[in-house]
Motif scaffolding. Sequence first.
Motif, PDB file in Angstrom:
ATOM      1  N   UNK A 103       0.831  -1.210   0.000  1.00 45.37           N
ATOM      2  CA  UNK A 103       0.000   0.000   0.000  1.00 45.37           C
ATOM      3  C   UNK A 103       0.865   1.259   0.000  1.00 45.37           C
ATOM      4  N   UNK A 104       1.925   1.262   0.802  1.00 46.00           N
ATOM      5  CA  UNK A 104       2.793   2.442   0.880  1.00 46.00           C
ATOM      6  C   UNK A 104       3.460   2.718  -0.466  1.00 46.00           C
ATOM      7  N   UNK A 105       4.054   1.687  -1.060  1.00 40.87           N
ATOM      8  CA  UNK A 105       4.811   1.871  -2.296  1.00 40.87           C
ATOM      9  C   UNK A 105       3.918   2.057  -3.520  1.00 40.87           C
ATOM     10  N   UNK A 106       2.730   1.446  -3.490  1.00 43.69           N
ATOM     11  CA  UNK A 106       1.866   1.490  -4.661  1.00 43.69           C
ATOM     12  C   UNK A 106       0.798   2.559  -4.642  1.00 43.69           C
ATOM     13  N   UNK A 107       0.486   3.092  -3.456  1.00 40.57           N
ATOM     14  CA  UNK A 107      -0.577   4.100  -3.363  1.00 40.57           C
ATOM     15  C   UNK A 107      -0.147   5.338  -2.587  1.00 40.57           C
ATOM     16  N   UNK A 108       0.217   5.155  -1.323  1.00 41.42           N
ATOM     17  CA  UNK A 108       0.469   6.319  -0.464  1.00 41.42           C
ATOM     18  C   UNK A 108       1.579   7.204  -1.010  1.00 41.42           C
ATOM     19  N   UNK A 109       2.642   6.598  -1.529  1.00 42.10           N
ATOM     20  CA  UNK A 109       3.791   7.365  -2.006  1.00 42.10           C
ATOM     21  C   UNK A 109       3.514   8.096  -3.314  1.00 42.10           C
ATOM     22  N   UNK A 110       2.361   7.842  -3.931  1.00 41.62           N
ATOM     23  CA  UNK A 110       1.998   8.586  -5.131  1.00 41.62           C
ATOM     24  C   UNK A 110       1.546  10.006  -4.801  1.00 41.62           C
ATOM     25  N   UNK A 111       1.234  10.262  -3.533  1.00 40.18           N
ATOM     26  CA  UNK A 111       0.832  11.602  -3.100  1.00 40.18           C
ATOM     27  C   UNK A 111       2.057  12.399  -2.665  1.00 40.18           C
ATOM     28  N   UNK A 112       2.049  13.706  -2.880  1.00 46.61           N
ATOM     29  CA  UNK A 112       3.121  14.539  -2.315  1.00 46.61           C
ATOM     30  C   UNK A 112       3.200  14.321  -0.813  1.00 46.61           C
ATOM     31  N   UNK A 113       4.378  14.423  -0.264  1.00 42.34           N
ATOM     32  CA  UNK A 113       4.574  14.061   1.131  1.00 42.34           C
ATOM     33  C   UNK A 113       3.685  14.866   2.079  1.00 42.34           C
TER      34      UNK A 113
END
Length: 248
Positions: A103-113
């Motif tokens: 989830x972190x690598x595939x979704x959450x990290x797609x958003x600006x920090x």
Amino acid sequence: MYSILDIDMDFFIDDIAHWVTGDNRLDENEYNPWSEKDFRFFLEEKCLLSKSHPTKGKIVTNHHEAFFFWDELISSQKVKTPFKVTHIDAHSDTGLGDSGYVYIMGELLNHPIVERRNNLDTKKVFMSNYLSYALACGWISNVDFVLHEKWDNDIISAHLKNFSDKEQAFQFKGYPKGIDIGMSYERIVQGKISPIRIDKEIPYTLIPWKNYRTEKKFDYVVFCQSPGYTPKTADFMLDIIKEYIIEI
């Protein structure tokens, strides 16, 4: 910079439990807590906690509650990010053994920090991975891992720089949403699939507990019971830690 002391009671048990489910207490005949004398010595001499000048903090039952406590401190502007975390625990709590990295690598990290906390599905934050979510949200500048005597390195490599612990730095990487991170992980590690976002490095240190001593007092303390990872005979520590903190 603010600094937060993050302690799990399972650190003060002579052996480490793994892959626990539920809150059934550990066998008191197999898992032995430190003595009161040794526990107080560690708090006072290693962590510089003081009964005469207690530190603000919170006692939690399960360790992912620390994430939401930090979230409250940030939203109420009691701390500014990024802050330093000293993690005193039998485990790293970075997500080894669960699918949070997908989830972190595939979704959450797609958003600006700066937008990740608002876009975070908090149902995915568990006691085994909460530290990775705090790191991914940009809350933390660096981490000191103070190691249990029987520490078995369980820092998940998915979020490390070059997927390796050689450089002792986290570096979160985001990938396109269409990629099955779990099925493609080997190719990702081999560099055959490139990330679309790479965060800056977040250094960490591994410190054997006998070599540890903080240089200055902490701004806040979290103390976690972790009932599934501790025997009931360790609960005396919950009363003792209250002498050293102002619960908020």
